[in-house]
Enzyme design. Sequence first.
Site, PDB file in Angstrom:
ATOM      1  N   TYR A  36      14.933   5.204 -48.965  1.00 29.46           N
ATOM      2  CA  TYR A  36      16.383   5.100 -48.866  1.00 29.46           C
ATOM      3  C   TYR A  36      16.762   3.663 -48.545  1.00 29.46           C
ATOM      4  CZ  TYR A  36      16.470  10.209 -48.493  1.00 29.46           C
ATOM      5  OH  TYR A  36      16.336  11.554 -48.727  1.00 29.46           O
ATOM      6  N   HIS A 197      26.397  12.692 -43.377  1.00 28.23           N
ATOM      7  CA  HIS A 197      25.016  12.274 -43.606  1.00 28.23           C
ATOM      8  C   HIS A 197      24.052  12.726 -42.519  1.00 28.23           C
ATOM      9  CE1 HIS A 197      27.089   9.683 -46.534  1.00 28.23           C
ATOM     10  NE2 HIS A 197      25.971   9.825 -47.216  1.00 28.23           N
ATOM     11  N   ARG A 227      26.123   2.858 -56.787  1.00 27.69           N
ATOM     12  CA  ARG A 227      24.732   3.023 -56.381  1.00 27.69           C
ATOM     13  C   ARG A 227      24.180   4.225 -57.137  1.00 27.69           C
ATOM     14  NH1 ARG A 227      23.713   7.056 -52.394  1.00 27.69           N
ATOM     15  NH2 ARG A 227      21.888   5.889 -51.727  1.00 27.69           N
ATOM     16  N   ASN A 229      21.477   7.702 -56.816  1.00 25.56           N
ATOM     17  CA  ASN A 229      20.698   8.579 -55.953  1.00 25.56           C
ATOM     18  C   ASN A 229      19.973   9.542 -56.887  1.00 25.56           C
ATOM     19  OD1 ASN A 229      19.755   9.761 -53.581  1.00 25.56           O
ATOM     20  ND2 ASN A 229      21.337  11.347 -53.682  1.00 25.56           N
ATOM     21  N   GLU A 272      22.193  10.671 -59.877  1.00 26.20           N
ATOM     22  CA  GLU A 272      23.634  10.521 -59.670  1.00 26.20           C
ATOM     23  C   GLU A 272      23.989   9.045 -59.721  1.00 26.20           C
ATOM     24  OE1 GLU A 272      24.130  14.295 -56.573  1.00 26.20           O
ATOM     25  OE2 GLU A 272      24.408  12.249 -55.841  1.00 26.20           O
ATOM     26  N   TYR A 323      13.416  17.245 -47.702  1.00 23.13           N
ATOM     27  CA  TYR A 323      14.887  17.199 -47.710  1.00 23.13           C
ATOM     28  C   TYR A 323      15.429  17.343 -49.130  1.00 23.13           C
ATOM     29  CZ  TYR A 323      19.596  15.432 -47.686  1.00 23.13           C
ATOM     30  OH  TYR A 323      20.936  15.296 -47.917  1.00 23.13           O
ATOM     31  N   LYS A 324      14.781  16.695 -50.079  1.00 23.08           N
ATOM     32  CA  LYS A 324      15.249  16.774 -51.462  1.00 23.08           C
ATOM     33  C   LYS A 324      14.926  18.125 -52.114  1.00 23.08           C
ATOM     34  CE  LYS A 324      15.092  11.832 -52.653  1.00 23.08           C
ATOM     35  NZ  LYS A 324      16.462  11.607 -53.153  1.00 23.08           N
TER      36      LYS A 324
HETATM   37  C1  HEM Z   1      26.713   3.125 -49.831  1.00 25.83           C
HETATM   38  C2  HEM Z   1      27.093   4.361 -49.649  1.00 25.83           C
HETATM   39  C3  HEM Z   1      26.174   5.513 -49.408  1.00 25.83           C
HETATM   40  C4  HEM Z   1      24.838   5.566 -49.101  1.00 25.83           C
HETATM   41  C5  HEM Z   1      23.871   4.404 -48.908  1.00 25.83           C
HETATM   42  C6  HEM Z   1      24.482   6.975 -49.011  1.00 25.83           C
HETATM   43  C7  HEM Z   1      23.223   7.450 -48.745  1.00 25.83           C
HETATM   44  C8  HEM Z   1      22.824   8.753 -48.847  1.00 25.83           C
HETATM   45  C9  HEM Z   1      21.457   9.216 -48.858  1.00 25.83           C
HETATM   46  C10 HEM Z   1      20.241   8.329 -48.727  1.00 25.83           C
HETATM   47  C11 HEM Z   1      21.481  10.557 -48.996  1.00 25.83           C
HETATM   48  C12 HEM Z   1      20.253  11.464 -49.129  1.00 25.83           C
HETATM   49  C13 HEM Z   1      20.086  11.691 -50.615  1.00 25.83           C
HETATM   50  C14 HEM Z   1      18.811  12.368 -51.076  1.00 25.83           C
HETATM   51  O1  HEM Z   1      17.734  12.233 -50.520  1.00 25.83           O
HETATM   52  O2  HEM Z   1      18.866  13.038 -52.135  1.00 25.83           O
HETATM   53  C15 HEM Z   1      22.861  10.955 -49.048  1.00 25.83           C
HETATM   54  C16 HEM Z   1      23.299  12.246 -49.147  1.00 25.83           C
HETATM   55  C17 HEM Z   1      24.618  12.594 -49.164  1.00 25.83           C
HETATM   56  N1  HEM Z   1      25.697  11.739 -49.247  1.00 25.83           N
HETATM   57 FE1  HEM Z   1      25.668   9.749 -49.196  1.00 25.83          FE
HETATM   58  N2  HEM Z   1      25.591   7.741 -49.239  1.00 25.83           N
HETATM   59  C18 HEM Z   1      26.636   6.892 -49.482  1.00 25.83           C
HETATM   60  C19 HEM Z   1      27.933   7.245 -49.748  1.00 25.83           C
HETATM   61  C20 HEM Z   1      28.411   8.511 -49.650  1.00 25.83           C
HETATM   62  C21 HEM Z   1      29.812   8.859 -49.675  1.00 25.83           C
HETATM   63  C22 HEM Z   1      30.980   7.881 -49.811  1.00 25.83           C
HETATM   64  C23 HEM Z   1      29.873  10.204 -49.570  1.00 25.83           C
HETATM   65  C24 HEM Z   1      31.147  10.992 -49.565  1.00 25.83           C
HETATM   66  C25 HEM Z   1      31.528  11.757 -48.639  1.00 25.83           C
HETATM   67  C26 HEM Z   1      28.522  10.696 -49.459  1.00 25.83           C
HETATM   68  C27 HEM Z   1      28.145  12.024 -49.332  1.00 25.83           C
HETATM   69  C28 HEM Z   1      26.841  12.488 -49.266  1.00 25.83           C
HETATM   70  C29 HEM Z   1      26.498  13.883 -49.166  1.00 25.83           C
HETATM   71  C30 HEM Z   1      27.482  15.057 -49.139  1.00 25.83           C
HETATM   72  C31 HEM Z   1      25.103  13.959 -49.096  1.00 25.83           C
HETATM   73  C32 HEM Z   1      24.275  15.234 -48.947  1.00 25.83           C
HETATM   74  C33 HEM Z   1      24.155  15.523 -47.456  1.00 25.83           C
HETATM   75  C34 HEM Z   1      23.594  16.914 -47.157  1.00 25.83           C
HETATM   76  O3  HEM Z   1      22.407  17.143 -47.358  1.00 25.83           O
HETATM   77  O4  HEM Z   1      24.369  17.773 -46.685  1.00 25.83           O
HETATM   78  N3  HEM Z   1      27.657   9.642 -49.502  1.00 25.83           N
HETATM   79  N4  HEM Z   1      23.666   9.836 -48.967  1.00 25.83           N
END
Ligand code: HEM
Length: 346
Positions: A36, A197, A227, A229, A272, A323-324
């Site tokens: 990450y 998060h 970005r 994912n 994504e 987690y994934k």
């Molecule tokens: C630079 C911006 C962001 C970074 C670096 C980031 C980083 C991450 C990472 C590393 C994960 C885990 C993904 C995986 O392993 O598949 C994640 C999950 C997630 N992110 Fe972000 N994210 C960002 C922005 C956002 C924004 C703006 C939202 C909107 C609300 C968001 C919503 C989520 C959600 C809903 C999850 C899944 C969490 C769960 O398991 O319930 N992210 N994000």
Amino acid sequence: MTSPVISPVTSPVTSPPDESLLRGFPFPFPADAYRYSTNVEPARRPVATPAGQWGAPVVDVDVEYHRELAERADILAADPSRHAVLPHMRPAAWDAALTLLKELAAAYPGSMRLTRLPGEGRWRWENRLLALTWDFTYADDDSLPEEPLRWIAGQVQEDIVLLDQRNDALWGDAGVVTFAADWSFGFDVGMSFLEIHGPVPRVRQEGVITRAHEFIKRLQPHQPYRRTNWTMTIGRRLDVSTERYHEWGPDRETIRLVDDETFGRTVHLRVEVQHLIRLPDSGAVMFLIRTYMLPLEQLARVEEWRVRTAEVLAELPEDMADYKGVIKYKDRAAAWLRAAGAREAR
Ligand code: HEM
């Protein structure tokens, strides 16, 4: 009498995806190991890949446009919790709708057009792909057939989350999310960015999420960022939300029962492309999530992708794989990809 063949995997595997999906696939791995990071970069910059290119427009319309929009409409009709706009987010919803119309018109001038009409805030929108022409007045809810965020979500393949910025934090206070990868929009709505998060391993300790939070709070209008994912999905199933876990979750177990050929057709790398945009009128942040899926069978046709994906999956640490949701089959996927190279060489 022959008994019917029952597939152990319930998720749909449709016919092989169109070639153009391979060409536009946003391959996500810059190195042989994945961790990450706050991997943001300016949007709109095309990225050349060994198969083609992605990333020029902020909103991406591809051959799946009609199919995905129909699927979104079905999901929204069946489950109202996929759409929410908290009352203070109504101006942001309009801001998001107009911003997306402008993005569509700029990226697809042959099929989309936005024209100013005489009168304060009056616009005409034409979307030829949907045979739609609509005149509306900005911020007048009665001038659209439905709530503005839902209306625009019916015309882009992206899922949309709108974040309010207040008290030095970001809050996920509105959205239309029908293709969530193992999370629940209905559960998360109203939560802060840091709370959302909470379930992600490592990111808190490593400062990834706090850095991302600071970065997004400083985002300026007209400077979109993006970005990527990734995860893996069994079958071509866009809606792997928590709400439907009972339908797709068991496939993570039963996928081990299928033969190699079925495995390569059924297991997809899911990517994504996420855009972050400061909306100019309301000051809210729009987060767009566009989901792409490529079966391993197709991925393996691009040698660089085959080799790198195998490395990443083989090396992926347990907590991240868990987690994934790929822990039970990611090693087989790595082995499958490696063997695909040997098969090709024969
Ligand atoms: C630079 C911006 C962001 C970074 C670096 C980031 C980083 C991450 C990472 C590393 C994960 C885990 C993904 C995986 O392993 O598949 C994640 C999950 C997630 N992110 Fe972000 N994210 C960002 C922005 C956002 C924004 C703006 C939202 C909107 C609300 C968001 C919503 C989520 C959600 C809903 C999850 C899944 C969490 C769960 O398991 O319930 N992210 N994000």
